[in-house]
Design a protein around this motif. Sequence first.
Motif, PDB file in Angstrom:
ATOM      1  N   VAL A 165      46.705 -25.364 -11.755  1.00 39.48           N
ATOM      2  CA  VAL A 165      47.564 -24.198 -11.985  1.00 39.48           C
ATOM      3  C   VAL A 165      48.325 -24.365 -13.301  1.00 39.48           C
ATOM      4  CG1 VAL A 165      47.846 -23.764  -9.511  1.00 39.48           C
ATOM      5  CG2 VAL A 165      49.521 -25.195 -10.712  1.00 39.48           C
ATOM      6  N   LYS A 166      48.788 -23.252 -13.836  1.00 32.77           N
ATOM      7  CA  LYS A 166      49.686 -23.284 -14.994  1.00 32.77           C
ATOM      8  C   LYS A 166      51.136 -23.201 -14.552  1.00 32.77           C
ATOM      9  CE  LYS A 166      46.362 -21.326 -18.264  1.00 32.77           C
ATOM     10  NZ  LYS A 166      46.073 -20.219 -19.225  1.00 32.77           N
ATOM     11  N   ASP A 167      51.349 -22.661 -13.353  1.00 36.91           N
ATOM     12  CA  ASP A 167      52.699 -22.493 -12.798  1.00 36.91           C
ATOM     13  C   ASP A 167      52.736 -23.152 -11.418  1.00 36.91           C
ATOM     14  OD1 ASP A 167      55.143 -21.714 -11.811  1.00 36.91           O
ATOM     15  OD2 ASP A 167      54.720 -19.559 -11.856  1.00 36.91           O
ATOM     16  N   LEU A 168      53.532 -24.215 -11.278  1.00 38.99           N
ATOM     17  CA  LEU A 168      53.600 -24.945 -10.014  1.00 38.99           C
ATOM     18  C   LEU A 168      54.257 -24.125  -8.902  1.00 38.99           C
ATOM     19  CD1 LEU A 168      54.552 -28.482 -11.346  1.00 38.99           C
ATOM     20  CD2 LEU A 168      52.386 -27.830 -10.300  1.00 38.99           C
ATOM     21  N   ASP A 169      54.899 -23.040  -9.262  1.00 39.83           N
ATOM     22  CA  ASP A 169      55.546 -22.181  -8.265  1.00 39.83           C
ATOM     23  C   ASP A 169      54.748 -20.913  -7.991  1.00 39.83           C
ATOM     24  OD1 ASP A 169      57.812 -23.889  -7.950  1.00 39.83           O
ATOM     25  OD2 ASP A 169      58.601 -23.141  -9.851  1.00 39.83           O
ATOM     26  N   ILE A 170      53.478 -20.892  -8.397  1.00 41.71           N
ATOM     27  CA  ILE A 170      52.673 -19.683  -8.219  1.00 41.71           C
ATOM     28  C   ILE A 170      52.495 -19.352  -6.742  1.00 41.71           C
ATOM     29  CG2 ILE A 170      50.440 -20.897  -8.269  1.00 41.71           C
ATOM     30  CD1 ILE A 170      49.378 -18.468  -9.875  1.00 41.71           C
ATOM     31  N   VAL A 171      52.506 -20.373  -5.898  1.00 43.41           N
ATOM     32  CA  VAL A 171      52.540 -20.157  -4.444  1.00 43.41           C
ATOM     33  C   VAL A 171      53.622 -21.067  -3.870  1.00 43.41           C
ATOM     34  CG1 VAL A 171      50.106 -19.530  -4.253  1.00 43.41           C
ATOM     35  CG2 VAL A 171      50.791 -21.910  -3.956  1.00 43.41           C
ATOM     36  N   ASN A 191      45.202 -33.414   2.264  1.00 48.42           N
ATOM     37  CA  ASN A 191      46.396 -33.336   1.438  1.00 48.42           C
ATOM     38  C   ASN A 191      46.143 -32.255   0.388  1.00 48.42           C
ATOM     39  OD1 ASN A 191      47.968 -35.991   2.248  1.00 48.42           O
ATOM     40  ND2 ASN A 191      45.820 -36.554   2.049  1.00 48.42           N
ATOM     41  N   ILE A 192      47.141 -31.397   0.180  1.00 46.86           N
ATOM     42  CA  ILE A 192      46.983 -30.254  -0.719  1.00 46.86           C
ATOM     43  C   ILE A 192      47.934 -30.398  -1.905  1.00 46.86           C
ATOM     44  CG2 ILE A 192      47.041 -27.751  -0.911  1.00 46.86           C
ATOM     45  CD1 ILE A 192      44.975 -28.806   1.122  1.00 46.86           C
ATOM     46  N   SER A 193      47.384 -30.306  -3.122  1.00 46.93           N
ATOM     47  CA  SER A 193      48.199 -30.465  -4.328  1.00 46.93           C
ATOM     48  C   SER A 193      48.055 -29.274  -5.264  1.00 46.93           C
ATOM     49  CB  SER A 193      47.792 -31.731  -5.090  1.00 46.93           C
ATOM     50  OG  SER A 193      48.101 -32.898  -4.366  1.00 46.93           O
ATOM     51  N   LEU A 194      49.150 -28.990  -5.967  1.00 50.68           N
ATOM     52  CA  LEU A 194      49.137 -28.109  -7.124  1.00 50.68           C
ATOM     53  C   LEU A 194      49.356 -28.983  -8.343  1.00 50.68           C
ATOM     54  CD1 LEU A 194      51.437 -25.185  -5.871  1.00 50.68           C
ATOM     55  CD2 LEU A 194      48.938 -25.368  -5.696  1.00 50.68           C
ATOM     56  N   ALA A 195      48.436 -28.929  -9.299  1.00 52.98           N
ATOM     57  CA  ALA A 195      48.497 -29.809 -10.465  1.00 52.98           C
ATOM     58  C   ALA A 195      48.510 -28.989 -11.748  1.00 52.98           C
ATOM     59  CB  ALA A 195      47.304 -30.763 -10.469  1.00 52.98           C
ATOM     60  N   ARG A 196      49.456 -29.325 -12.620  1.00 53.90           N
ATOM     61  CA  ARG A 196      49.544 -28.687 -13.937  1.00 53.90           C
ATOM     62  C   ARG A 196      49.235 -29.733 -15.000  1.00 53.90           C
ATOM     63  NH1 ARG A 196      55.242 -27.243 -14.848  1.00 53.90           N
ATOM     64  NH2 ARG A 196      55.373 -29.207 -15.985  1.00 53.90           N
TER      65      ARG A 196
END
Length: 279
Positions: A165-171, A191-196
Amino acid sequence: MEFRKMNGLGNDFVVLDARPRALSISPEQARAIADRKTGIGCDQLIVIEPSTKADVRMRIWNNEGFEVESCGNASRCIADILFAEKRKTVATIDTLGGFLTCEKGGNGLVTVDMGVPRFGWQDIPLSEPFPDTRHIELQLGPIDAPLIHSPSVVNVGNPHCIFWVKDLDIVDLAKAGPMLEHHPLFPERANISLARIDAKDHITLKVWERGAGLTRACGTGACAALVAAARIKLTHRKATVTLPGGDLVVEWRQDDNHILMTGPIAYEFDGFLPAHLAV
């Protein structure tokens, strides 16, 4: 029974030593100890046991009460206990997720050799075949304009799913995490990650940890993110991974494909389990 409270970048643990006598931990007992209101409070309960092939065997229960394979931050904490006990700078730990070698560094840092990542769909595991796990078909949001999609998946001792993602707060990961963790694609949950990607040598990461929820740090999550990013040429094979609790340095070594994770540990306090938490 005595316990020790420790953390790695805020990812916190209650540590019990079962080397003097064997312990039988039920899911109910693990949940009770981990409860932050009525127990000691932690992300994971860690039990140290004797091992015939390593310095110790480490067992891990998430705060939901079920046993899991690996925990990178806990591995560093247990290694530091062993460094002090054995007066040496190398320690070995046997886990459900694999055999770990840990090395004492300067400035309170510990490096853990997390072994070799696994990319096969059946090794992660996934519930259906995907010939290329660099990206799989999974999305959240409208079909024609998903908020997050096409994650990378990898097993680094436990299963991880990383959305780029570009925005860690997109969800809102606190809301999306449980749904994705339990998605039918992940028979053992994930395990679920959002990575920028901030640079070729820097990743910023948020992790919903399987069975524990949002965490200030996830060592295996950092390893998974670096390996997955390097695999699709988003980063070099060595990078700093920034989590809410601080930084880990992760290297996916070229010569043998082993993952090296380096970070700090902290001792919080020692105590005795009250009667209602007896094991």
